[in-house]
Design an enzyme around this catalytic site. Sequence first.
Site, short mmCIF file in Angstrom:
data_model
loop_
_atom_site.label_atom_id
_atom_site.label_comp_id
_atom_site.label_asym_id
_atom_site.label_seq_id
_atom_site.Cartn_x
_atom_site.Cartn_y
_atom_site.Cartn_z
N SER A 92 0.85 -1.19 0.00
CA SER A 92 0.00 0.00 0.00
C SER A 92 0.88 1.23 0.00
CB SER A 92 -0.89 0.02 1.24
OG SER A 92 -1.55 1.27 1.38
N TYR B 158 -1.81 -0.50 10.48
CA TYR B 158 -1.83 -0.80 9.05
C TYR B 158 -0.64 -0.20 8.32
CZ TYR B 158 -3.43 -1.18 4.22
OH TYR B 158 -3.53 -1.45 2.87
N LYS C 191 2.53 -2.28 6.42
CA LYS C 191 2.83 -2.23 4.99
C LYS C 191 4.25 -1.73 4.75
CE LYS C 191 -0.97 -3.91 3.31
NZ LYS C 191 -0.97 -5.20 2.58
#
Length: 247
Positions: free
Chosen positions: A143, A166, A170
Site C-alpha cells: 500500500s 496498518y 505495509k
Amino acid sequence: MTNSERTFALVTGGNKGLGLEAARRLGTEGWTVFLGSRDESRGRAAAGKLAADGMDVVMVPLDVTSDASVAGAVRLVRERTDHLDVLINNAGAPGRVTPPAEVTVDEIHSVYDVNVYGPIRVTNAFLPLLRAARNPRVVMVSSAAGSFAVVTDPEQPIVKMRELAYTSSKAALNMITLRYAQALPEIKFNATTPGEVVNHTFAATDMNNHTGQLTVTEGTDSIVGLAMIGPDGPSGTFTDRLGPVGW
C-alpha cells in the site's frame, strides 16, 4: 498441455476484491489459479463463479495466520502441480484505525499476523514449488500507506489517517519484499500498491468501504502486470499502475 507447459498461480485472500479480480484476470489468460480463501464457503462460491465462466480455478482453504492451514494449502497445490509460477500475497487486514496513543499491542499483532507474518509464512512454505518453476514470481500487495515518501508528503490523504497498525505493517512488508529480492535472485519479488500515488487515488474495496476512486480492475493492473513479467523482468521494486513509487 502438460503441467510443465501450464502456468500456475496462487492468490491469497482470493475470495473477493483485488484478490478475486486478479484471479479472474489471470484465469482469462488460461492460467490455473489456486484461489486461497480463509472462509471456505465464500472461497468455493467465488471459485465456482470463475469456473462457470470457463476458468481453471481451484479453491484452496488458506488462513495465512495458521502454519497448519498453510501446510495444508501446500499439500493441496502439490496434488495438482510440481511447480508454482506465481504467488500473489494479497490477503490483508486493515485494523481499526486506532491512533498511536490508544493502540494496543494486541491490535498491532493481529494486523501484523496477516500483513507481515502471513506473507513470510506463505512465501517460505511455497519456496520449493516456486524454485521448481522456470520463471518464479512473487507479488506482494502492499500500500502507498506503507511508503515513507507518501506518508511524509502533506498533499497525500494518508497523512490525515493517524493510525499505527496498518501503515507500519505495509512499511514492514515493503522491506520484506526487498530483502527477499536480494536474498533470492532466482525469484522475482516485487511490491505494489493498488492505486495511483501521483493522483492521490486508490482502488475501491471492502477494506476502505468502497471509498476509492479506482475500480477493482484498475487496482489490479499492477498486480497482474507483475505476475506476468518475463525472466528479464524487475525484482525488488515498489510500483503502482502508473510506475515506480517512492519507498
